[in-house]
Design a protein around this motif. Structure first.
Motif, PDB file in Angstrom:
ATOM      1  N   HIS A  94      41.845  47.079  47.679  1.00 31.92           N
ATOM      2  CA  HIS A  94      41.455  45.987  48.579  1.00 31.92           C
ATOM      3  C   HIS A  94      41.882  46.321  50.004  1.00 31.92           C
ATOM      4  O   HIS A  94      43.012  46.727  50.246  1.00 31.92           O
ATOM      5  N   ASN A 140      31.181  42.472  42.524  1.00 28.85           N
ATOM      6  CA  ASN A 140      31.819  41.810  41.384  1.00 28.85           C
ATOM      7  C   ASN A 140      30.736  41.490  40.357  1.00 28.85           C
ATOM      8  O   ASN A 140      30.275  40.365  40.228  1.00 28.85           O
ATOM      9  N   GLU A 144      34.093  37.786  37.570  1.00 29.72           N
ATOM     10  CA  GLU A 144      35.465  37.310  37.367  1.00 29.72           C
ATOM     11  C   GLU A 144      36.067  36.799  38.675  1.00 29.72           C
ATOM     12  O   GLU A 144      35.975  37.455  39.716  1.00 29.72           O
ATOM     13  N   GLU A 145      36.722  35.648  38.604  1.00 27.60           N
ATOM     14  CA  GLU A 145      37.324  35.059  39.802  1.00 27.60           C
ATOM     15  C   GLU A 145      38.450  35.917  40.353  1.00 27.60           C
ATOM     16  O   GLU A 145      38.746  35.881  41.551  1.00 27.60           O
ATOM     17  N   SER A 146      39.089  36.690  39.497  1.00 25.39           N
ATOM     18  CA  SER A 146      40.232  37.502  39.924  1.00 25.39           C
ATOM     19  C   SER A 146      39.808  38.754  40.679  1.00 25.39           C
ATOM     20  O   SER A 146      40.652  39.438  41.267  1.00 25.39           O
ATOM     21  N   LYS A 147      38.530  39.078  40.677  1.00 24.05           N
ATOM     22  CA  LYS A 147      38.055  40.303  41.311  1.00 24.05           C
ATOM     23  C   LYS A 147      37.396  40.003  42.642  1.00 24.05           C
ATOM     24  O   LYS A 147      36.692  38.999  42.809  1.00 24.05           O
ATOM     25  N   SER A 148      37.600  40.904  43.604  1.00 26.27           N
ATOM     26  CA  SER A 148      36.980  40.766  44.910  1.00 26.27           C
ATOM     27  C   SER A 148      35.614  41.436  44.899  1.00 26.27           C
ATOM     28  O   SER A 148      35.224  42.066  43.920  1.00 26.27           O
ATOM     29  N   PRO A 178      35.893  44.155  33.450  1.00 26.34           N
ATOM     30  CA  PRO A 178      36.953  43.361  32.815  1.00 26.34           C
ATOM     31  C   PRO A 178      37.835  44.257  31.950  1.00 26.34           C
ATOM     32  O   PRO A 178      37.353  45.187  31.302  1.00 26.34           O
TER      33      PRO A 178
END
Length: 243
Positions: A94, A140, A144-148, A178
Motif C-alpha cells: 500500500h 479488489n 473484500e472490505e479489508s483489501k484496497s 482471499p
C-alpha cells in the motif's frame, strides 16, 4: 549470521528457488503456457540486506518491498554489495501519496496504484523530476472490505483518465486473493485476467502484466494467467512447507 550459517542459508535459497521454478513450470504446462512468461518476485520485507545478497547469489534478480521507508533503507544498504548492480526492486505494498517521493525513480514497477488520487500523485512527481513510472492498477476483484484497490467498475470508469496522465505507463493489473480459500483465489485470478482482457480491448493497450499469486496460491495464479508471482515466506523462510 556466521560463515557456516551463511553457506547453509545460501544452499537453502538456491534449492528452494529450484523447487519454486519447477512448480511454476508445472502450473504453466497445465495451462498450456510458456514458463518463461512468469517472473518470480522475491518479497524481501522480512529479511535484511545480507539475506537479499545471498538471494541474489542464488539467482534471484527481482525483489518486492511493501514499505517505502524499507525500500529506501534497502537501496542504501545494497550500496555495500557492488555485485548487486542492476538489481530490480518493485513497490508492492500500500502506497500513500505522501510517500510517493520515496518510490518514484527508485523502483522498476509500482504494483499497487489503488486510486486516481495516487495515480495523479505519481504522475505529478514523475513529471516534476523527469521520471516516467511503470505501474499496475490494483483491483479488489474479490470485493473484500479489508483489501484496497479499485473495484472492477471503478477501474473501468477511471482507466481513460489515468491513461491520459503524463510520466506514467500502465502496464497491467494487480490483485490479492482471499486467504485460505483456493476456489476464491482461482475466481479472483481468472476475474483479473478477464478484466484485463476487457480493458486491453477497450484501450488498445496490451496491459500484459498480471501481478497475482503469493506463497499459498501461486500455482493457481500461474494457471490463470499471472505474469508476476510475489513470494516472501516461500523464498526466505526455511520453516515454510512448500506444499
Amino acid at each position: 549470521m556466521d560463515e557456516t550459517e551463511q553457506e547453509s542459508y545460501a544452499a537453502f535459497l538456491a534449492g528452494r528457488r529450484e523447487e519454486i521454478l519447477q512448480r511454476i513450470s508445472d502450473a504453466a504446462s497445465r495451462a498450456g503456457r510458456d514458463p518463461s512468461e512468469v517472473e518470480l518476485l522475491a518479497v524481501s520485507k522480512t529479511v535484511d540486506v545480507p539475506q537479499v545478497d545471498l538471494a541474489w547469489k542464488a539467482g534471484y534478480r527481482a525483489f518486492g518491498e511493501n514499505r517505502p521507508q524499507e525500500l529506501v533503507r534497502r537501496l542504501k544498504g545494497i550500496e555495500a554489495y557492488p555485485e548487486m548492480a542492476g538489481v530490480r526492486f518493485d513497490m508492492i505494498g500500500h502506497l500513500q501519496t505522501n510517500k510517493v517521493r520515496e518510490v518514484v525513480g527508485n523502483v522498476t514497477l509500482v504494483h499497487s496504484v489503488s486510486s486516481v488520487h495516487l495515480a495523479e500523485a505519481i504522475s505529478k512527481r514523475g513529471a516534476n523530476h523527469g521520471v516516467t513510472s511503470d505501474v499496475l492498477l490494483e483491483v479488489n476483484v474479490s470485493g473484500e472490505e479489508s483489501k484496497s484497490g479499485f473495484s472492477p467498475d471503478e477501474v473501468r470508469e477511471a482507466l481513460d483518465g489515468i491513461l491520459a496522465l503524463p510520466a506514467m505507463r500502465v502496464r497491467g493489473l494487480m490483485a490479492m486473493a482471499p486467504a485460505h480459500d483456493i476456489d476464491a483465489a482461482r475466481r479472483t485470478f481468472s476475474g483479473l485476467r478477464e478484466l484485463r482482457d476487457e480493458l486491453a480491448a477497450r484501450s488498445g493497450l496490451a496491459l500484459s502484466v498480471l501481478s497475482c499469486g503469493m506463497s499459498d496460491d501461486f500455482p493457481i495464479a500461474v494457471e490463470e494467467g499471472s505474469t508476476i508471482v510475489r513470494l516472501g515466506r516461500t523464498v526466505f523462510d526455511p520453516s515454510y512447507v512448500l506444499g
